[in-house]
Design an enzyme around this catalytic site. Sequence first.
Site, PDB file in Angstrom:
ATOM      1  N   LYS A  45      36.452  15.602  47.053  1.00 25.34           N
ATOM      2  CA  LYS A  45      35.546  15.651  48.354  1.00 25.34           C
ATOM      3  C   LYS A  45      36.649  14.473  49.407  1.00 25.34           C
ATOM      4  O   LYS A  45      37.803  14.312  48.878  1.00 25.34           O
ATOM      5  CB  LYS A  45      34.445  14.513  47.602  1.00 25.34           C
ATOM      6  CG  LYS A  45      33.925  15.728  46.898  1.00 25.34           C
ATOM      7  CD  LYS A  45      32.143  13.817  47.029  1.00 25.34           C
ATOM      8  CE  LYS A  45      31.519  15.602  45.774  1.00 25.34           C
ATOM      9  NZ  LYS A  45      31.821  15.121  44.593  1.00 25.34           N
ATOM     10  N   TYR A  81      35.113   8.465  43.043  1.00 26.02           N
ATOM     11  CA  TYR A  81      34.498   7.862  41.496  1.00 26.02           C
ATOM     12  C   TYR A  81      35.446   7.454  40.514  1.00 26.02           C
ATOM     13  O   TYR A  81      36.355   7.816  40.064  1.00 26.02           O
ATOM     14  CB  TYR A  81      34.449   9.386  40.877  1.00 26.02           C
ATOM     15  CG  TYR A  81      32.992  10.045  41.479  1.00 26.02           C
ATOM     16  CD1 TYR A  81      32.240   9.847  42.163  1.00 26.02           C
ATOM     17  CD2 TYR A  81      33.205  11.606  41.011  1.00 26.02           C
ATOM     18  CE1 TYR A  81      31.193  10.752  42.781  1.00 26.02           C
ATOM     19  CE2 TYR A  81      32.202  12.375  41.530  1.00 26.02           C
ATOM     20  CZ  TYR A  81      31.702  11.961  42.713  1.00 26.02           C
ATOM     21  OH  TYR A  81      29.996  12.603  43.222  1.00 26.02           O
ATOM     22  N   ASP A  85      33.377  19.248  39.421  1.00 24.49           N
ATOM     23  CA  ASP A  85      33.315  19.336  40.609  1.00 24.49           C
ATOM     24  C   ASP A  85      33.879  17.416  40.440  1.00 24.49           C
ATOM     25  O   ASP A  85      33.136  16.556  39.863  1.00 24.49           O
ATOM     26  CB  ASP A  85      31.754  18.983  41.267  1.00 24.49           C
ATOM     27  CG  ASP A  85      31.850  17.551  42.538  1.00 24.49           C
ATOM     28  OD1 ASP A  85      32.628  18.192  43.415  1.00 24.49           O
ATOM     29  OD2 ASP A  85      31.707  16.860  42.168  1.00 24.49           O
TER      30      ASP A  85
END
Length: 339
Positions: A79, A53, A48
């Site tokens: 995401k 990030y 994931d």
Amino acid sequence: MSIKDKLPAGTVLGFGTAPLGNMFRNIPDAEAAATVDAAWQHGIRYFDTAPFYGAGLAELRLGDALAAHRRDDYVLSTKVGRVILDEVEDTSARDLGEKGGLFEFGRPNRMVNDYSADATLRSIDDSLKRLRTDRLDIVWVHDMAQDFYGDEWLAQFEIARKGAFRVLTRLREEGVIRAWGLGVNRVEPCELTLDLAEANPDGFLLAGRYTLLDHERALQRLMPGALAQNVEIVVGGPYSSGVLAGGTHFEYQQASPEILAKVERIRAIAARYGVPVKAAALRFSLAHPATAAVIPGASRPERIAEDQAALKVEIPADFWREMREQELVAANAPLPIDR
């Protein structure tokens, strides 16, 4: 609608790549690559990540590391909700809500928050390029919650409802993605999504809210509601930002004296029974029937082996009974001894 069905058979442990975005520290590329390789060598096949990030850094590193493997051999989630621009900014001054300078060592590219339909499609396209892949398995709508938006989170949720939710539902129907849901650090957006008849998410990636240290709110409505609708939970941050794994962070910040005191009580009981706290943390999160998998993060290769070993530890039933008697776990929280 089942997240478990989308994961490789038998998967209960995935790999959360937030640390690969240089969360809290500047991680060398070689160390990041070695960590992903260690995860692969230990049999992890669910990864994931997110544009957030390190402003794409984690996606770039993960894409490079996984390029050596067949795409059909692993499951990948990322995401939407933030678009990375070519402009640069001072990373130490990023406005990350309660999260402060979480990724101040990430790439300097500026990010904009946008849950609209167009931004969702652009975000997916950009992630595919950074990840060096032709498809995503699961897409989470990221961070629509009070910890990032304060009192404005409901307004952001409404944009996502009309934008990202509908786009991801269509992409799932078309077979472009296999599943979608929310990736958040708070239970309220998940509860609100379950109440929307038009949403129909497959699951939620819930970070830090169903852990050994913090689970009461999720137990009230979210976990029962998810079970009732066959919407499964991927538990992120099972070590509560590291404080349950020997670190000092809770909620991505320095842990308070109260939290540290609670951790010490847990450690004392664990020591009496010879139980690693990591093992207890993983097994607790997995004990709830709504949980599909847990995805601890790691930035060092040796942490992967620790996680795998922790998952195999036999934990005495008396440990769990004492944790319940000492009210260190909620009375209604499912435990391994209840199965």
